[in-house]
Design a protein around this motif. Structure first.
Motif, PDB file in Angstrom:
ATOM      1  N   GLU A  60      31.821 -14.067   8.547  1.00 26.78           N
ATOM      2  CA  GLU A  60      31.298 -15.633   7.723  1.00 26.78           C
ATOM      3  C   GLU A  60      31.005 -14.910   6.621  1.00 26.78           C
ATOM      4  O   GLU A  60      30.823 -15.406   5.700  1.00 26.78           O
ATOM      5  CB  GLU A  60      30.084 -15.004   8.496  1.00 26.78           C
ATOM      6  N   GLY A 102      19.738 -17.285  14.068  1.00 27.25           N
ATOM      7  CA  GLY A 102      21.240 -17.260  14.575  1.00 27.25           C
ATOM      8  C   GLY A 102      21.670 -18.413  13.754  1.00 27.25           C
ATOM      9  O   GLY A 102      21.481 -19.509  12.958  1.00 27.25           O
ATOM     10  N   HIS A 103      22.790 -18.488  14.810  1.00 26.35           N
ATOM     11  CA  HIS A 103      23.647 -19.567  15.284  1.00 26.35           C
ATOM     12  C   HIS A 103      22.203 -21.372  14.984  1.00 26.35           C
ATOM     13  O   HIS A 103      22.839 -22.203  15.180  1.00 26.35           O
ATOM     14  CB  HIS A 103      24.199 -19.222  15.985  1.00 26.35           C
TER      15      HIS A 103
END
Length: 65
Positions: free
Chosen positions: A22, A45-46
């Protein structure tokens, strides 16, 4: 393993390739887009809009100023 045997070598080729992290991906975007600014929402997070809606909203609001 299921599937067609003639496809097995191709699958193996794909699994032997390195995967970009990432940090590498984000770093390349920052170099390609010089006006971009990375914002880290520490508690997310996502799905930052779900995991930390206040932090996400703050980061978006700051970017629009």
């Amino acid at each position: 393993m299921g599937g067609r045997p003639e496809r097995l070598p191709r699958r193996q080729e794909l699994t032997d390739r390195p995967v970009r992290s990432e940090a590498e991906t984000v770093g390349s975007l920052e170099r390609a887009l010089p006006r971009v600014r990375r914002v880290i929402v520490p508690e997310a997070g996502h799905l930052p809009w779900v995991e930390d809606p206040r932090g996400f909203r703050g980061a978006g609001t700051a970017a629009l100023r």
